[in-house]
Motif scaffolding. Structure first.
Motif, PDB file in Angstrom:
ATOM      1  N   LEU A 268     -26.332  10.437 -12.760  1.00 18.23           N
ATOM      2  CA  LEU A 268     -25.188  11.159 -12.206  1.00 18.23           C
ATOM      3  C   LEU A 268     -24.819  10.690 -10.805  1.00 18.23           C
ATOM      4  O   LEU A 268     -23.659  10.827 -10.394  1.00 18.23           O
ATOM      5  N   TRP A 269     -25.797  10.148 -10.093  1.00 16.20           N
ATOM      6  CA  TRP A 269     -25.533   9.823  -8.684  1.00 16.20           C
ATOM      7  C   TRP A 269     -26.659   8.959  -8.147  1.00 16.20           C
ATOM      8  O   TRP A 269     -27.813   9.107  -8.531  1.00 16.20           O
ATOM      9  N   ASN A 270     -26.300   8.027  -7.280  1.00 17.91           N
ATOM     10  CA  ASN A 270     -27.269   7.176  -6.582  1.00 17.91           C
ATOM     11  C   ASN A 270     -26.868   7.052  -5.126  1.00 17.91           C
ATOM     12  O   ASN A 270     -25.669   7.059  -4.803  1.00 17.91           O
ATOM     13  N   GLU A 271     -27.832   6.944  -4.272  1.00 15.67           N
ATOM     14  CA  GLU A 271     -27.549   6.774  -2.850  1.00 15.67           C
ATOM     15  C   GLU A 271     -28.626   5.882  -2.234  1.00 15.67           C
ATOM     16  O   GLU A 271     -29.818   6.009  -2.547  1.00 15.67           O
ATOM     17  N   ALA A 272     -28.214   4.960  -1.398  1.00 14.26           N
ATOM     18  CA  ALA A 272     -29.149   4.114  -0.648  1.00 14.26           C
ATOM     19  C   ALA A 272     -28.906   4.336   0.838  1.00 14.26           C
ATOM     20  O   ALA A 272     -27.766   4.238   1.303  1.00 14.26           O
ATOM     21  N   ILE A 273     -29.948   4.635   1.575  1.00 16.62           N
ATOM     22  CA  ILE A 273     -29.832   4.972   2.992  1.00 16.62           C
ATOM     23  C   ILE A 273     -30.764   4.078   3.795  1.00 16.62           C
ATOM     24  O   ILE A 273     -31.939   3.920   3.437  1.00 16.62           O
ATOM     25  N   VAL A 274     -30.253   3.505   4.867  1.00 20.47           N
ATOM     26  CA  VAL A 274     -31.068   2.682   5.753  1.00 20.47           C
ATOM     27  C   VAL A 274     -31.591   3.550   6.890  1.00 20.47           C
ATOM     28  O   VAL A 274     -30.820   4.228   7.573  1.00 20.47           O
ATOM     29  N   LEU A 275     -32.901   3.563   7.057  1.00 15.51           N
ATOM     30  CA  LEU A 275     -33.547   4.318   8.127  1.00 15.51           C
ATOM     31  C   LEU A 275     -34.123   3.325   9.127  1.00 15.51           C
ATOM     32  O   LEU A 275     -34.861   2.408   8.755  1.00 15.51           O
ATOM     33  N   LYS A 276     -33.782   3.501  10.398  1.00 15.40           N
ATOM     34  CA  LYS A 276     -34.308   2.592  11.413  1.00 15.40           C
ATOM     35  C   LYS A 276     -35.799   2.789  11.621  1.00 15.40           C
ATOM     36  O   LYS A 276     -36.527   1.850  11.925  1.00 15.40           O
ATOM     37  N   ALA A 277     -36.250   4.049  11.472  1.00 16.06           N
ATOM     38  CA  ALA A 277     -37.670   4.338  11.640  1.00 16.06           C
ATOM     39  C   ALA A 277     -38.003   5.600  10.867  1.00 16.06           C
ATOM     40  O   ALA A 277     -37.203   6.528  10.807  1.00 16.06           O
ATOM     41  N   ILE A 278     -39.179   5.637  10.274  1.00 11.88           N
ATOM     42  CA  ILE A 278     -39.580   6.824   9.525  1.00 11.88           C
ATOM     43  C   ILE A 278     -40.314   7.816  10.419  1.00 11.88           C
ATOM     44  O   ILE A 278     -40.720   8.877   9.960  1.00 11.88           O
ATOM     45  N   GLU A 279     -40.476   7.465  11.706  1.00  9.88           N
ATOM     46  CA  GLU A 279     -41.111   8.386  12.644  1.00  9.88           C
ATOM     47  C   GLU A 279     -40.084   9.189  13.433  1.00  9.88           C
ATOM     48  O   GLU A 279     -40.456  10.025  14.252  1.00  9.88           O
ATOM     49  N   ASP A 280     -38.794   8.934  13.215  1.00  4.30           N
ATOM     50  CA  ASP A 280     -37.744   9.622  13.963  1.00  4.30           C
ATOM     51  C   ASP A 280     -37.411  10.940  13.260  1.00  4.30           C
ATOM     52  O   ASP A 280     -36.717  10.949  12.240  1.00  4.30           O
ATOM     53  N   PRO A 281     -37.888  12.082  13.781  1.00 10.53           N
ATOM     54  CA  PRO A 281     -37.667  13.351  13.069  1.00 10.53           C
ATOM     55  C   PRO A 281     -36.201  13.729  12.948  1.00 10.53           C
ATOM     56  O   PRO A 281     -35.787  14.300  11.940  1.00 10.53           O
TER      57      PRO A 281
END
Length: 565
Positions: A268-281
């Motif tokens: 039904l839906w797909n999304e791709a997200i770029v995260l600069k850092a996984i430690e950034d709350p």
């Protein structure tokens, strides 16, 4: 692999008793005093969690869900400080925390629920109750159910290691299951991030209230080979399956999330997200808010289509509600009348259903908004919203509707408080952000209003009510003097709903303010063609705190209407 827990012969420093009343004893057998109920609950939650850890935000929303966010953060810090004084008696410390997580060193704990000694018949955390904390009560109820369902007395983590029993296919129902987010390729030092993201997404989805969420303990225990959405849905009894992956991408990470219909197998839906850092709350919070809003929107739309396509002569409660929602978003008098009849039928089936109460109150909002309801009608709406809040205090929608009623009754402080509470309860509730932004610019706080309305658009750029949010942005920019911006948003609104007179008013006034009078006059004619029932006195209904704003808007319309070349 099964999470390890210390046994007495491994030299555990603490013995934690969770079957029956809470108890914590040191290696010498002496009782360790943990007098706070929330402190006891916190240790129990950590001790029974995978790897002995939870995110701070999950703990805050579970043990202090009735408090505003900042107060919940402060309360968690205080509780951790008190607990550390009681249990961190040697190195390494039993209880530890960083900026995003809290965990216990499970090697130091002997925990009764992890010992396969047969059923004791005692209740998990007997007598535990934290008044007003419904999220904790939900967790406790789930844990008790899991443990009581184990015939040999073993704990759920032991069951999870074996994989979920799928010998019996469960009928799918309106529910969503989030499968563990995969780290691709596997990286042991980053597995916690992928796991925690899936866990937090479950927590966010549970705030929607209308959408049942399969417990993490079940969806994360699914056997690895059951990743096909149809198989997963049948195993878990869920109609919708969310799966995803996290992978390194350049200097950051790429998060891919997909939603599938478990009955058809259709994506039904797909999304791709770029995260600069996984430690950034902050970045993680914003990403979770956006994903939850997107899933809310997609499943809402899917259920509307599913319901409207059925021809049952005796529809059940959910079919009546979803058919009503399908008609309601069309905003015609005929559709609203049909929606009202459907919700009346639903109320006859379950008059005390909080979902029915919410939907009927929201229908009233639509009706009064279209007809510019009387003060008496708005007060009745407020009463209905208060009843919905009483029925389910954790449902953000009740607070939002009560806030709208207060806003229309020219009670801006009450309105703002209720709308902010709605956003706290469900940061992904798009309309709560939009209504808060509307309330703020009517008070004259235009900068925050614009930011809040932009958040609503970011959360759900394809929302059913985007015409409203764009129109409110047009009005906010007009108030702030950003006339070109006002025109852009007014036209974006009108492209979605040509008859929305508020956006026409913003556009006409912005053009007049720029002295583009020929265009303003044409825009006025366009408004009357799209909304022939419009009268300038409609503007008096807009609840500006400074009533001179109402007069200014009417003056702009008058200039456009009377302009001659």
């Amino acid at each position: 692999m099964r999470s390890t827990r210390a046994t007495p012969d491994q030299g555990a420093l603490f013995r934690l008793t969770l079957l029956g009343p809470f108890g914590l004893n040191g290696a010498d057998g002496n009782r360790v005093a943990v007098t706070s109920k929330r402190g006891q609950a916190l240790l129990a939650i950590l001790a029974t969690s995978p790897r002995g850890e939870r995110s701070r935000s999950w703990l805050e929303s579970t043990l202090w869900c009735a408090k505003p966010s900042e107060q919940a953060k402060a309360s968690l810090r205080k509780e951790l400080s008190n607990l550390k004084k009681a249990v961190n008696v040697s190195e390494p410390a039993l209880l530890q925390a960083d900026s995003s997580r809290v965990w216990v060193d499970t090697d130091q704990l002997w925990i009764d629920v992890f010992q396969n000694t047969g059923s004791t018949g005692e209740e998990f955390l007997e007598g535990m109750d934290i008044a007003g904390e419904e999220a904790f009560e939900d967790w406790l109820r789930e844990k008790r159910s899991e443990l009581s369902g184990s015939s040999d007395g073993s704990s759920l983590p032991a069951q999870a290691d074996a994989g979920l029993d799928t010998s019996e296919v469960k009928p799918t129902k309106l529910a969503i299951a989030v499968l563990p987010i995969r780290m691709e390729p596997p990286k042991p030092d980053l597995e916690f991030a992928a796991y925690g993201f899936g866990e937090e997404l479950i927590n966010r989805l549970s705030r929607l209230r209308w959408l049942p969420v399969i417990a993490r303990s079940s969806s994360f225990a699914l056997a690895p080979e059951l990743t096909d959405p149809v198989a997963a849905g049948r195993a878990l009894g869920a109609r919708y399956i969310v799966e995803g992956s996290l992978r390194s991408s350049g200097s950051g990470f790429r998060l891919s999330i997909g939603l599938a219909d478990a009955e058809s197998g259709q994506t039904l839906w797909n999304e791709a997200i770029v995260l600069k850092a996984i430690e950034d709350p902050d970045a993680i919070e914003a990403t979770l808010d956006g994903l939850t809003a997107a899933l809310d929107h997609r499943i809402d739309h899917s259920e509307q289509l599913r319901a409207i396509g059925t021809t049952d002569r005796n529809p059940d409660l959910l079919q009546l509600i979803w058919k009503a929602r399908w008609h309601l978003v069309r905003l015609t008098d005929e559709d609203i009348a049909i929606a009202e009849g459907l919700l009346d039928q639903a109320a006859e089936l379950q008059p005390n259903s909080s979902e029915v109460m919410i939907e009927r109150a929201w229908l009233t909002v639509r009706k009064l908004w279209l007809s510019r309801g009387s003060e008496e009608q708005i007060r009745a709406l407020r009463k209905s919203a208060q009843a919905a809040i009483f029925a389910d205090p954790s449902d953000a929608r009740g607070h939002m509707i009560a806030g709208i009623a207060e806003f229309w009754l020219h009670q801006p402080l009450r309105a703002e408080g209720l709308l902010r509470r709605a956003v706290e309860l469900n940061p992904s509730l798009v309309m709560a952000h939009a209504q808060l932004g509307s309330s703020l610019y009517h008070k004259g706080e235009t900068e925050e209003a614009i930011e809040t309305l932009e958040t609503a658009i970011r959360l759900s750029p394809n929302d059913f009510d985007l015409f409203f949010t764009e129109g409110e942005l047009a009005m906010a920019h007009l108030t702030e003097g950003n006339l070109e911006e006002s025109i852009v948003h007014a036209e974006a609104s009108l492209s979605r709903r040509a008859a929305y007179w508020s956006s026409h008013v913003a556009r006409i006034n912005a053009l007049a303010g720029l002295n583009r009078m020929t265009e303003a006059k044409a825009a006025y004619a366009e408004m009357l063609a799209a909304q022939p029932k419009f009268k300038p006195h409609f503007i008096d209904w807009l609840p500006y705190l400074d009533v001179s704003r109402n007069a200014a808007l009417k003056d702009g319309l008058n200039q456009a209407a009377t302009y001659t070349d």
